[in-house]
Design an enzyme around this catalytic site. Structure first.
Site, PDB file in Angstrom:
ATOM      1  N   HIS A  25       4.140 -55.720 -12.614  1.00  0.00           N
ATOM      2  CA  HIS A  25       3.309 -55.082 -11.635  1.00  0.00           C
ATOM      3  C   HIS A  25       1.741 -55.244 -11.591  1.00  0.00           C
ATOM      4  CE1 HIS A  25       3.154 -52.213  -8.193  1.00  0.00           C
ATOM      5  NE2 HIS A  25       1.954 -51.402  -9.007  1.00  0.00           N
ATOM      6  N   ASP A  27      -1.878 -54.422 -10.349  1.00  0.00           N
ATOM      7  CA  ASP A  27      -2.574 -53.508  -9.499  1.00  0.00           C
ATOM      8  C   ASP A  27      -3.984 -54.027  -9.107  1.00  0.00           C
ATOM      9  OD1 ASP A  27      -1.016 -51.403  -9.210  1.00  0.00           O
ATOM     10  OD2 ASP A  27      -1.306 -50.627 -11.357  1.00  0.00           O
ATOM     11  N   HIS A  58       0.395 -55.150  -5.841  1.00  0.00           N
ATOM     12  CA  HIS A  58       0.250 -54.071  -5.170  1.00  0.00           C
ATOM     13  C   HIS A  58      -1.296 -54.171  -4.836  1.00  0.00           C
ATOM     14  CE1 HIS A  58      -0.200 -49.234  -5.669  1.00  0.00           C
ATOM     15  NE2 HIS A  58      -0.558 -49.873  -4.401  1.00  0.00           N
ATOM     16  N   PHE A 135      -6.722 -45.456 -10.647  1.00  0.00           N
ATOM     17  CA  PHE A 135      -6.560 -45.347 -12.163  1.00  0.00           C
ATOM     18  C   PHE A 135      -5.168 -45.086 -12.798  1.00  0.00           C
ATOM     19  CE2 PHE A 135     -10.667 -43.546 -10.277  1.00  0.00           C
ATOM     20  CZ  PHE A 135     -11.540 -44.529 -10.926  1.00  0.00           C
ATOM     21  N   ASP A 167       5.431 -45.414  -8.279  1.00  0.00           N
ATOM     22  CA  ASP A 167       4.199 -45.986  -9.182  1.00  0.00           C
ATOM     23  C   ASP A 167       3.406 -44.811  -9.466  1.00  0.00           C
ATOM     24  OD1 ASP A 167       2.204 -47.591  -9.978  1.00  0.00           O
ATOM     25  OD2 ASP A 167       1.699 -48.463  -8.422  1.00  0.00           O
ATOM     26  N   GLY A 169       2.302 -42.225 -13.387  1.00  0.00           N
ATOM     27  CA  GLY A 169       2.738 -41.194 -14.145  1.00  0.00           C
ATOM     28  C   GLY A 169       4.186 -41.356 -14.479  1.00  0.00           C
TER      29      GLY A 169
HETATM   30 ZN    ZN Z   1       0.787 -50.131  -8.501  1.00  0.00          ZN
END
Ligand code: ZN
Length: 212
Positions: A25, A27, A58, A135, A167, A169
């Site tokens: 994944h 970011d 993403h 973050f 997505d 935690g």
């Molecule tokens: Zn993400």
């Protein structure tokens, strides 16, 4: 991969692939849609050379439609755009598919599932943010779980082949909650990259799914 060591990104990705990860994944942040900057297409292209796993990109950027072609050319398998950044969501997901990738739509914690309801038959993935994007390392927001359950009901009722991803935690405890609510894809950052034994960390997340 936001939680990986960027100085040795290729190695990090090969290591989590060997440890049993299903997808990578990525970011992507632009410093405008979210208050942080991360990586662009050249880094996705570098990841493409380092792994055979699907690259799940993403986009946390404004005007994501401008970047679809570049990310597909770089090797993205899935491209997800935020509903909050895409006024013409239906057109944008069609463009992602036309460019040759699978299309995903993303909901911020405050965004209603209603905003993706009418594009569900046109997408391959819905991603529910369980933290405010921007973050890594933030605490999971359980308030998004009813939204996951509602989306699961809609997807199943229509017999759609749409992945339901969560997505933010995610650890073994929140993974169980998310899977129980109806998610079937978990994004884990620090829970995997921060673990001493990444194989064990990934196995523990899978186990959380089996017992959920
Ligand atoms: Zn993400």
């Amino acid at each position: 991969m936001l939680s990986a060591d960027f100085a040795r990104l290729g190695e990090e990705v090969r290591e989590v692939q060997a440890a049993g990860a299903d997808w990578i994944h990525v970011d992507v942040m632009d410093g405008r849609f979210v208050p942080n900057l991360t990586v662009g297409p050249p880094v996705v292209a570098a990841l493409r050379r380092a792994t055979t796993l699907p690259l799940d990109v993403h986009l946390m950027i404004v005007e994501p439609e401008r970047w679809i072609e570049s990310f597909v050319r770089a090797g993205a398998d899935v491209i997800s755009v935020h509903v909050e950044a895409s006024p013409h969501l239906h057109r944008t997901v069609a463009e992602i598919r036309r460019a040759g990738a699978r299309a995903g739509v993303v909901l911020n914690p405050h965004s209603s599932e209603e905003s993706v309801r009418y594009v569900l038959p046109d997408v391959d993935l819905v991603l529910v943010m369980s933290v405010d994007p921007g973050f890594g390392g933030q605490a999971f927001l359980p308030s998004v779980l009813p939204k996951v359950t509602r989306l699961r009901e809609w997807i199943d009722a229509q017999g759609l082949d749409v992945a339901l991803e969560i997505d933010g935690g995610i650890d073994t405890r929140t993974a169980a909650q998310a899977l129980e609510a109806g998610a079937d894809v978990l994004v884990a950052g620090s829970a995997v990259f921060g673990a001493d034994d990444r194989s064990r960390a990934i196995a523990a997340l899978r186990e959380a799914g089996r017992t959920a």
